[in-house]
Scaffold this motif. Structure first.
Motif, PDB file in Angstrom:
ATOM      1  N   ALA A  42       1.963  61.238  18.935  1.00 28.78           N
ATOM      2  CA  ALA A  42       2.723  60.982  17.723  1.00 28.78           C
ATOM      3  C   ALA A  42       4.029  60.237  17.968  1.00 28.78           C
ATOM      4  CB  ALA A  42       2.996  62.291  16.999  1.00 28.78           C
ATOM      5  N   HIS A  43       4.621  60.373  19.142  1.00 28.78           N
ATOM      6  CA  HIS A  43       5.898  59.722  19.368  1.00 28.78           C
ATOM      7  C   HIS A  43       5.760  58.249  19.704  1.00 28.78           C
ATOM      8  CE1 HIS A  43       7.964  63.432  18.852  1.00 28.78           C
ATOM      9  NE2 HIS A  43       7.179  64.003  19.741  1.00 28.78           N
ATOM     10  N   GLY A  44       4.555  57.725  19.766  1.00 32.22           N
ATOM     11  CA  GLY A  44       4.359  56.311  20.031  1.00 32.22           C
ATOM     12  C   GLY A  44       4.326  55.466  18.772  1.00 32.22           C
ATOM     13  N   VAL A  45       4.355  56.106  17.605  1.00 32.09           N
ATOM     14  CA  VAL A  45       4.309  55.413  16.321  1.00 32.09           C
ATOM     15  C   VAL A  45       5.359  56.026  15.407  1.00 32.09           C
ATOM     16  CG1 VAL A  45       2.892  54.905  14.287  1.00 32.09           C
ATOM     17  CG2 VAL A  45       1.843  54.972  16.538  1.00 32.09           C
ATOM     18  N   LEU A  46       6.127  55.177  14.745  1.00 29.53           N
ATOM     19  CA  LEU A  46       7.068  55.644  13.731  1.00 29.53           C
ATOM     20  C   LEU A  46       6.406  55.398  12.382  1.00 29.53           C
ATOM     21  CD1 LEU A  46       9.871  56.720  12.974  1.00 29.53           C
ATOM     22  CD2 LEU A  46      10.647  54.353  12.903  1.00 29.53           C
ATOM     23  N   SER A  47       6.147  56.462  11.646  1.00 28.81           N
ATOM     24  CA  SER A  47       5.510  56.347  10.338  1.00 28.81           C
ATOM     25  C   SER A  47       6.511  56.764   9.276  1.00 28.81           C
ATOM     26  CB  SER A  47       4.273  57.241  10.264  1.00 28.81           C
ATOM     27  OG  SER A  47       3.300  56.793  11.174  1.00 28.81           O
ATOM     28  N   LEU A  48       6.626  55.924   8.247  1.00 24.73           N
ATOM     29  CA  LEU A  48       7.548  56.249   7.173  1.00 24.73           C
ATOM     30  C   LEU A  48       6.981  55.849   5.830  1.00 24.73           C
ATOM     31  CD1 LEU A  48       9.234  53.164   7.000  1.00 24.73           C
ATOM     32  CD2 LEU A  48      10.173  54.285   8.964  1.00 24.73           C
ATOM     33  N   ALA A  49       7.317  56.652   4.841  1.00 27.62           N
ATOM     34  CA  ALA A  49       6.903  56.387   3.466  1.00 27.62           C
ATOM     35  C   ALA A  49       8.148  56.016   2.680  1.00 27.62           C
ATOM     36  CB  ALA A  49       6.232  57.617   2.864  1.00 27.62           C
ATOM     37  N   SER A  50       8.028  54.941   1.908  1.00 25.99           N
ATOM     38  CA  SER A  50       9.183  54.444   1.184  1.00 25.99           C
ATOM     39  C   SER A  50       8.735  53.422   0.153  1.00 25.99           C
ATOM     40  CB  SER A  50      10.160  53.797   2.171  1.00 25.99           C
ATOM     41  OG  SER A  50      11.150  53.061   1.522  1.00 25.99           O
ATOM     42  N   ARG A  51       9.612  53.186  -0.800  1.00 25.02           N
ATOM     43  CA  ARG A  51       9.458  52.059  -1.710  1.00 25.02           C
ATOM     44  C   ARG A  51      10.525  51.055  -1.298  1.00 25.02           C
ATOM     45  NH1 ARG A  51      12.134  49.968  -5.754  1.00 25.02           N
ATOM     46  NH2 ARG A  51      11.030  48.659  -7.208  1.00 25.02           N
ATOM     47  N   PRO A  52      10.127  49.965  -0.634  1.00 25.16           N
ATOM     48  CA  PRO A  52      11.121  48.999  -0.171  1.00 25.16           C
ATOM     49  C   PRO A  52      11.906  48.389  -1.334  1.00 25.16           C
ATOM     50  CG  PRO A  52       8.980  48.552   0.801  1.00 25.16           C
ATOM     51  CD  PRO A  52       8.775  49.586  -0.260  1.00 25.16           C
ATOM     52  N   VAL A  53      13.177  48.107  -1.088  1.00 25.54           N
ATOM     53  CA  VAL A  53      14.023  47.460  -2.081  1.00 25.54           C
ATOM     54  C   VAL A  53      13.415  46.108  -2.424  1.00 25.54           C
ATOM     55  CG1 VAL A  53      16.304  46.469  -2.522  1.00 25.54           C
ATOM     56  CG2 VAL A  53      16.098  48.601  -1.222  1.00 25.54           C
ATOM     57  N   GLY A  54      13.216  45.852  -3.725  1.00 25.67           N
ATOM     58  CA  GLY A  54      12.650  44.594  -4.171  1.00 25.67           C
ATOM     59  C   GLY A  54      11.162  44.474  -3.946  1.00 25.67           C
ATOM     60  N   GLY A  55      10.535  45.570  -3.525  1.00 21.57           N
ATOM     61  CA  GLY A  55       9.094  45.554  -3.257  1.00 21.57           C
ATOM     62  C   GLY A  55       8.300  46.082  -4.440  1.00 21.57           C
ATOM     63  N   PRO A  56       7.038  46.375  -4.209  1.00 25.47           N
ATOM     64  CA  PRO A  56       6.189  46.913  -5.269  1.00 25.47           C
ATOM     65  C   PRO A  56       6.745  48.250  -5.773  1.00 25.47           C
ATOM     66  CG  PRO A  56       4.915  46.510  -3.261  1.00 25.47           C
ATOM     67  CD  PRO A  56       6.336  46.230  -2.955  1.00 25.47           C
ATOM     68  N   PRO A  57       6.444  48.599  -7.009  1.00 32.40           N
ATOM     69  CA  PRO A  57       7.006  49.826  -7.591  1.00 32.40           C
ATOM     70  C   PRO A  57       6.401  51.122  -7.053  1.00 32.40           C
ATOM     71  CG  PRO A  57       5.556  48.752  -9.157  1.00 32.40           C
ATOM     72  CD  PRO A  57       5.662  47.840  -7.969  1.00 32.40           C
ATOM     73  N   ARG A  58       5.508  51.035  -6.112  1.00 29.95           N
ATOM     74  CA  ARG A  58       4.905  52.260  -5.565  1.00 29.95           C
ATOM     75  C   ARG A  58       5.344  52.457  -4.116  1.00 29.95           C
ATOM     76  NH1 ARG A  58       1.044  50.486  -2.222  1.00 29.95           N
ATOM     77  NH2 ARG A  58       0.213  48.441  -2.595  1.00 29.95           N
ATOM     78  N   ARG A  59       5.333  53.701  -3.707  1.00 29.43           N
ATOM     79  CA  ARG A  59       5.667  54.030  -2.319  1.00 29.43           C
ATOM     80  C   ARG A  59       4.498  53.623  -1.420  1.00 29.43           C
ATOM     81  NH1 ARG A  59       9.550  57.953  -0.989  1.00 29.43           N
ATOM     82  NH2 ARG A  59       8.194  58.905   0.529  1.00 29.43           N
ATOM     83  N   ALA A  60       4.832  53.188  -0.246  1.00 28.09           N
ATOM     84  CA  ALA A  60       3.810  52.827   0.733  1.00 28.09           C
ATOM     85  C   ALA A  60       4.197  53.456   2.067  1.00 28.09           C
ATOM     86  CB  ALA A  60       3.714  51.314   0.868  1.00 28.09           C
ATOM     87  N   THR A  61       3.191  53.693   2.896  1.00 26.25           N
ATOM     88  CA  THR A  61       3.437  54.229   4.225  1.00 26.25           C
ATOM     89  C   THR A  61       3.253  53.103   5.234  1.00 26.25           C
ATOM     90  OG1 THR A  61       2.653  56.400   3.548  1.00 26.25           O
ATOM     91  CG2 THR A  61       2.745  55.973   5.906  1.00 26.25           C
ATOM     92  N   ARG A  62       4.204  53.011   6.132  1.00 29.81           N
ATOM     93  CA  ARG A  62       4.177  52.009   7.194  1.00 29.81           C
ATOM     94  C   ARG A  62       4.096  52.696   8.537  1.00 29.81           C
ATOM     95  NH1 ARG A  62       7.651  46.576   6.948  1.00 29.81           N
ATOM     96  NH2 ARG A  62       6.646  46.105   8.887  1.00 29.81           N
ATOM     97  N   HIS A  63       3.320  52.140   9.440  1.00 32.05           N
ATOM     98  CA  HIS A  63       3.172  52.687  10.795  1.00 32.05           C
ATOM     99  C   HIS A  63       3.628  51.610  11.776  1.00 32.05           C
ATOM    100  CE1 HIS A  63       0.863  55.825   8.871  1.00 32.05           C
ATOM    101  NE2 HIS A  63       0.133  54.886   8.306  1.00 32.05           N
ATOM    102  N   ILE A  64       4.700  51.906  12.493  1.00 33.13           N
ATOM    103  CA  ILE A  64       5.303  50.920  13.387  1.00 33.13           C
ATOM    104  C   ILE A  64       5.158  51.403  14.824  1.00 33.13           C
ATOM    105  CG2 ILE A  64       7.429  49.692  13.959  1.00 33.13           C
ATOM    106  CD1 ILE A  64       8.216  50.593  10.956  1.00 33.13           C
ATOM    107  N   PRO A  65       4.410  50.680  15.651  1.00 37.96           N
ATOM    108  CA  PRO A  65       4.290  51.094  17.045  1.00 37.96           C
ATOM    109  C   PRO A  65       5.649  50.955  17.744  1.00 37.96           C
ATOM    110  CG  PRO A  65       2.995  49.107  16.631  1.00 37.96           C
ATOM    111  CD  PRO A  65       3.648  49.482  15.358  1.00 37.96           C
ATOM    112  N   THR A  66       6.058  52.013  18.425  1.00 38.65           N
ATOM    113  CA  THR A  66       7.343  51.999  19.125  1.00 38.65           C
ATOM    114  C   THR A  66       7.193  52.304  20.600  1.00 38.65           C
ATOM    115  OG1 THR A  66       7.732  54.331  18.664  1.00 38.65           O
ATOM    116  CG2 THR A  66       8.638  52.739  17.093  1.00 38.65           C
ATOM    117  N   GLY A  67       6.052  52.804  21.008  1.00 42.25           N
ATOM    118  CA  GLY A  67       5.908  53.236  22.388  1.00 42.25           C
ATOM    119  C   GLY A  67       6.661  54.526  22.616  1.00 42.25           C
ATOM    120  N   ASN A  68       6.794  54.897  23.862  1.00 41.85           N
ATOM    121  CA  ASN A  68       7.388  56.192  24.206  1.00 41.85           C
ATOM    122  C   ASN A  68       8.657  56.063  25.031  1.00 41.85           C
ATOM    123  OD1 ASN A  68       5.200  57.580  22.964  1.00 41.85           O
ATOM    124  ND2 ASN A  68       3.958  56.990  24.719  1.00 41.85           N
ATOM    125  N   ALA A  69       9.278  54.897  25.000  1.00 44.41           N
ATOM    126  CA  ALA A  69      10.505  54.672  25.766  1.00 44.41           C
ATOM    127  C   ALA A  69      11.627  55.574  25.249  1.00 44.41           C
ATOM    128  CB  ALA A  69      10.925  53.209  25.658  1.00 44.41           C
TER     129      ALA A  69
END
Length: 169
Positions: free
Chosen positions: A121-148
């Motif tokens: 789990a620590h190799g991916v940062l997952s977040l749910a949000s409605r980006p500013v100026g984005g679509p009106p619905r919340r979306a989940t993003r998964h960003i690979p970060t590795g384990n550094a």
């Protein structure tokens, strides 16, 4: 297919000038007040190389993700290719702005964890949000970060900033 991640801490000054200008322009376009790069306290850059062997020969793709954290905002910039050209931004570059009081850190699904080095789990940062100026619905993003260690430091700072922003809201 193999993936290699290289993660490191960054500051605003480490951004290519064209990328910083792109982020600022997108912030103004989406109605943010002021410079979205002012007050950045933490930054994390992840370079991801994907190597795939095809019948026509090897294919290598490079993706760069930069996350910049300020007391009220998380900025995520994404582009393809290498940074050999600092005078222009990748035409496919994207940036999103997330207000911390509206951001939720979530657990990464197993299939997303498996694609990063270390496969936990620590190799991916997952977040749910409605980006500013984005679509009106919340979306989940998964960003690979590795384990550094820098990724763990960023994740801790982000969680604390989200908590503070919600308490202040």
């Amino acid at each position: 297919m193999t993936r290699n991640l290289l993660t490191g801490a960054i500051t605003v000054d480490d951004l290519p000038a064209a990328t910083a200008a792109f982020i600022r322009a997108q912030g103004a376009k989406r109605g943010l007040d002021g410079d979205p790069l002012d007050g950045v306290t933490h930054g994390l850059r992840t370079d991801e190389d994907t190597h795939e062997r095809l019948s026509s020969g090897p294919r290598v793709e490079h993706h760069t993700t930069e996350m910049l954290l300020s007391p009220t905002l998380l900025v995520i910039a994404y582009r393809q290719g290498h940074d050999d050209r600092y005078d222009r931004v990748d035409p496919a570059a994207r940036v999103s702005f997330h207000r911390l009081d509206q951001l939720e850190l979530v657990d990464a699904p197993v299939e997303k964890r498996a694609r990063t080095l270390g496969a936990h789990a620590h190799g991916v940062l997952s977040l749910a949000s409605r980006p500013v100026g984005g679509p009106p619905r919340r979306a989940t993003r998964h960003i690979p970060t590795g384990n550094a260690p820098e990724a763990a430091t960023f994740r801790t700072a982000l969680a604390a900033a989200v908590e503070r922003a919600r308490a202040d809201a």
